[in-house]
Every structure is written in C-alpha cells, then in structure tokens.
Motif scaffolding. Sequence first.
Motif, PDB file in Angstrom:
ATOM      1  N   ARG A 284      11.098   0.024  -9.422  1.00 37.65           N
ATOM      2  CA  ARG A 284      11.964   0.868 -10.257  1.00 37.65           C
ATOM      3  C   ARG A 284      11.413   2.295 -10.333  1.00 37.65           C
ATOM      4  O   ARG A 284      12.163   3.280 -10.309  1.00 37.65           O
ATOM      5  N   VAL A 285      10.088   2.419 -10.399  1.00 40.82           N
ATOM      6  CA  VAL A 285       9.451   3.743 -10.428  1.00 40.82           C
ATOM      7  C   VAL A 285       9.705   4.478  -9.114  1.00 40.82           C
ATOM      8  O   VAL A 285      10.011   5.680  -9.105  1.00 40.82           O
ATOM      9  N   LEU A 286       9.593   3.771  -8.000  1.00 38.33           N
ATOM     10  CA  LEU A 286       9.842   4.399  -6.695  1.00 38.33           C
ATOM     11  C   LEU A 286      11.258   4.951  -6.617  1.00 38.33           C
ATOM     12  O   LEU A 286      11.485   6.071  -6.129  1.00 38.33           O
ATOM     13  N   LYS A 287      12.223   4.169  -7.081  1.00 33.54           N
ATOM     14  CA  LYS A 287      13.623   4.615  -7.028  1.00 33.54           C
ATOM     15  C   LYS A 287      13.850   5.845  -7.911  1.00 33.54           C
ATOM     16  O   LYS A 287      14.574   6.771  -7.527  1.00 33.54           O
ATOM     17  N   THR A 288      13.190   5.867  -9.063  1.00 36.73           N
ATOM     18  CA  THR A 288      13.341   7.022  -9.952  1.00 36.73           C
ATOM     19  C   THR A 288      12.726   8.274  -9.329  1.00 36.73           C
ATOM     20  O   THR A 288      13.313   9.366  -9.369  1.00 36.73           O
ATOM     21  N   LEU A 289      11.550   8.123  -8.748  1.00 38.18           N
ATOM     22  CA  LEU A 289      10.905   9.257  -8.071  1.00 38.18           C
ATOM     23  C   LEU A 289      11.796   9.782  -6.944  1.00 38.18           C
ATOM     24  O   LEU A 289      11.954  10.998  -6.769  1.00 38.18           O
ATOM     25  N   GLN A 290      12.383   8.860  -6.203  1.00 38.28           N
ATOM     26  CA  GLN A 290      13.251   9.261  -5.099  1.00 38.28           C
ATOM     27  C   GLN A 290      14.486  10.012  -5.610  1.00 38.28           C
ATOM     28  O   GLN A 290      14.879  11.047  -5.057  1.00 38.28           O
ATOM     29  N   GLN A 291      15.069   9.531  -6.692  1.00 41.40           N
ATOM     30  CA  GLN A 291      16.237  10.202  -7.279  1.00 41.40           C
ATOM     31  C   GLN A 291      15.903  11.610  -7.756  1.00 41.40           C
ATOM     32  O   GLN A 291      16.766  12.491  -7.783  1.00 41.40           O
TER      33      GLN A 291
ATOM     34  N   ILE B 122       0.862  -1.186   0.000  1.00 37.24           N
ATOM     35  CA  ILE B 122       0.000   0.000   0.000  1.00 37.24           C
ATOM     36  C   ILE B 122       0.900   1.238   0.000  1.00 37.24           C
ATOM     37  O   ILE B 122       1.831   1.326   0.806  1.00 37.24           O
ATOM     38  N   TYR B 123       0.598   2.184  -0.893  1.00 40.00           N
ATOM     39  CA  TYR B 123       1.469   3.335  -1.129  1.00 40.00           C
ATOM     40  C   TYR B 123       0.627   4.604  -1.272  1.00 40.00           C
ATOM     41  O   TYR B 123      -0.428   4.584  -1.904  1.00 40.00           O
ATOM     42  N   TYR B 124       1.114   5.700  -0.716  1.00 41.05           N
ATOM     43  CA  TYR B 124       0.488   7.015  -0.918  1.00 41.05           C
ATOM     44  C   TYR B 124       1.444   7.912  -1.698  1.00 41.05           C
ATOM     45  O   TYR B 124       2.649   7.963  -1.410  1.00 41.05           O
ATOM     46  N   PHE B 125       0.887   8.631  -2.681  1.00 46.54           N
ATOM     47  CA  PHE B 125       1.660   9.582  -3.463  1.00 46.54           C
ATOM     48  C   PHE B 125       0.926  10.920  -3.465  1.00 46.54           C
ATOM     49  O   PHE B 125      -0.234  10.998  -3.884  1.00 46.54           O
ATOM     50  N   LYS B 126       1.607  11.957  -3.004  1.00 47.69           N
ATOM     51  CA  LYS B 126       1.014  13.297  -3.011  1.00 47.69           C
ATOM     52  C   LYS B 126       0.845  13.813  -4.431  1.00 47.69           C
ATOM     53  O   LYS B 126      -0.136  14.506  -4.748  1.00 47.69           O
ATOM     54  N   ASN B 127       1.785  13.463  -5.300  1.00 42.40           N
ATOM     55  CA  ASN B 127       1.778  13.934  -6.681  1.00 42.40           C
ATOM     56  C   ASN B 127       1.507  12.768  -7.622  1.00 42.40           C
ATOM     57  O   ASN B 127       2.433  12.117  -8.119  1.00 42.40           O
ATOM     58  N   GLY B 128       0.223  12.501  -7.856  1.00 36.58           N
ATOM     59  CA  GLY B 128      -0.135  11.405  -8.743  1.00 36.58           C
ATOM     60  C   GLY B 128       0.326  11.622 -10.164  1.00 36.58           C
ATOM     61  O   GLY B 128       0.625  10.658 -10.889  1.00 36.58           O
ATOM     62  N   LYS B 129       0.419  12.878 -10.580  1.00 31.31           N
ATOM     63  CA  LYS B 129       0.872  13.169 -11.944  1.00 31.31           C
ATOM     64  C   LYS B 129       2.328  12.743 -12.140  1.00 31.31           C
ATOM     65  O   LYS B 129       2.691  12.229 -13.208  1.00 31.31           O
ATOM     66  N   ALA B 130       3.160  12.953 -11.110  1.00 34.22           N
ATOM     67  CA  ALA B 130       4.561  12.537 -11.214  1.00 34.22           C
ATOM     68  C   ALA B 130       4.666  11.014 -11.279  1.00 34.22           C
ATOM     69  O   ALA B 130       5.476  10.466 -12.048  1.00 34.22           O
ATOM     70  N   LEU B 131       3.865  10.325 -10.478  1.00 30.69           N
ATOM     71  CA  LEU B 131       3.828   8.863 -10.523  1.00 30.69           C
ATOM     72  C   LEU B 131       3.435   8.403 -11.917  1.00 30.69           C
ATOM     73  O   LEU B 131       4.069   7.513 -12.511  1.00 30.69           O
TER      74      LEU B 131
END
Length: 337
Positions: free
Chosen positions: A200-207, A169-178
């Motif tokens: 892989r998407v999580l790691k890219t968002l974090q970077q 289960i994951y929350y994203f404040k910026n759904g557009k970025a996801l």
Amino acid sequence: MNIVVPMAGMGKRLRPHTLTTPKPLIPIAGRPIVHWLVHDIVEVCEEKVENIGFVIGPNFGKQVEAQLLNIAKELGAQGHIFYQEEALGTAHAIYCAEPLLNDKVIVAFADTLFKAQFKLDAGKDAIIWVQKVADPSAFGVVKLNEEDQIVDFVEKPKEFVSDLAIIGIYYFKNGKALNQEIKNLIDQDIKDSGEYQLTRVLKTLQQKGTGFYPGRVEEWLDCGNKIATVETHRIYLEFIKHLPLESSSSNKDNTVIIPPVYIGENVNIKNSVVGPYVSIGDNTEVSESRIQNSIIQKDNIIKNANLANSMLGNFVTFEGRATDLSVGDYNTILNGG
C-alpha cells in the motif's frame, strides 16, 4: 546508503532449527543467511553502505544481537538493532528502523538470497528486485510499461498480469518520503488483513510521483523451510566454490572430500566420504560416515551415518543410519532411532 533488514519473524516453517536459532542466522556455507544477503546487497551498491539496521524480535537475545552487529562490522558498516514488539506487518517492521529512513535506503527482508549481475543505479527514485517465475499466481508481481518502468503492483494475481515476482528487496532514493508514507499509514490505522502492508505504501509513493524500476536477478533462493534451505545451500556453494572453503585447522584422516564442501574450524573427519554440497560447522567430529547435500552445524558428533538432504543443528550426537534428516539443537540419536 543505509540497509534495513526486517527479520523479527518466528520462522515456524523451519522448525525445529528456529526453536533455538532465528531463521536468518541459520548457516549457509558457513555463514548466516543474513550475512550472505547483506554481503550480496553491498556488492551491487556502488556507494558505500554506512549503516545496517536489523529489525528483530524483543526476545532474540544479546548473543544474537552481538552476532548481527558483527556482520555489519565485517562489511564495513555501523550496525544497529531495532525491535518489532508486535508482528504488525511489513511496513510496520520497516518503520521500526525509522532513524535509518533518512536518506538512500535498501530494505531487504531476511528470508531470501539472490545473485545479480547488475549494479544499483542509485539515481533512480526506487528499484524493486524481481525475478521471472513460472507461476506468478503465488507471488506479488510488478507490471511494466514499454519504458521498463513499474506501473502496478499486484499481489498473487488470479489472472496473468506479469511473471516478474517481487523477491523482497527494495531501494528507495528518498528514505524520508518512505518514512512519511509509513507514518501516515500507521497514524491513520490503514490496514490490510489486519497489518500495515508495504504494498500500500508503494502504491501511494507511486501516485505521488515516485518512479519505480525493476532490478532483475539471476537467482532467487528461498530459505523458507528445510527442503528449500538445503537446496539453496547447494546452489550457494556452487556460487562460492572458487573461495577457500576448508579451514586450515580441520583434520581429515582416510577421508574423501567431493567439492564443493565447507569445513569449519577444528573439524575432524575420519574414514568418511563427504560431499558434494556439504557444510560442516566448527568443532564437529565425523567418522565412518557418508554425507552429501547436507548442512551440519557446530559442535556435533556424527558416527556411522549415511546422510543426504539433511539439516543438523548444534550439539547433536547422531549414530546410526538415515537418508533425510532435520534435527534441531541438543539432540542425541542412536542407531538411527
């Protein structure tokens, strides 16, 4: 706030029940697994959930779709159905619900239940639900820094990295970025083990600067197979035992009920002992039986049975003796054979 629930998987480990019913719609304490999942997410949200999207397989059928839309309606949200035509990975499943990836969004994979005391801090960039586990080598885990921020995601670590397992289960404040990062992944055809993976998407968002934080849950309940589902059912009945669990239209004659027990509409029980930790679905007849720690679905006839740690589907006729059963829909079993 939107919720996206990917649930297009076949649920093979829960057969025979998932041959006729998608796994997230298997009932736990009278409600489908996915109902309790979304209900408990709504409970931790301080903002109103406007939309709930269910990502399903193309062959689930109109009856399943109607049931899912009704779950959203019961929780005060607008329901949406999206289709994942091929099993192309977790990130791809989320991307199938692209219209809901436009603002704050929670993604919840529908093979787990949880209990949490925290309230979602929607001001954070991203939150990942986690629980401490004894053997982290079997899970994806998160590594934290001294500020309690997630600094790494590690899939099934061979050496100890962390004991905080990701529960799905994951929350994203910026759904557009996801949405954009998943689109980039698919457009560039970047796959891991043949699939487009969320990790892989999580790691890219974090970077790119997204801050990830843990949301620690008290209970993480698996519904992956029959044994796990029966145990989850037992724990969940404990969670909700303060609620009214017996329908007023049920009838009990010379019967002992040992709580917690869920009894559905128009259930008739005669000369039996039922409980603890039993759910009996609508329109079921039980007589001369002892049932404990079991899930009995709808429209069943059970006679002279001794059931424990069992799951019975819908429209089952069972007469005889057994101690541990897993019976799918539309079966007849006489004399325990």
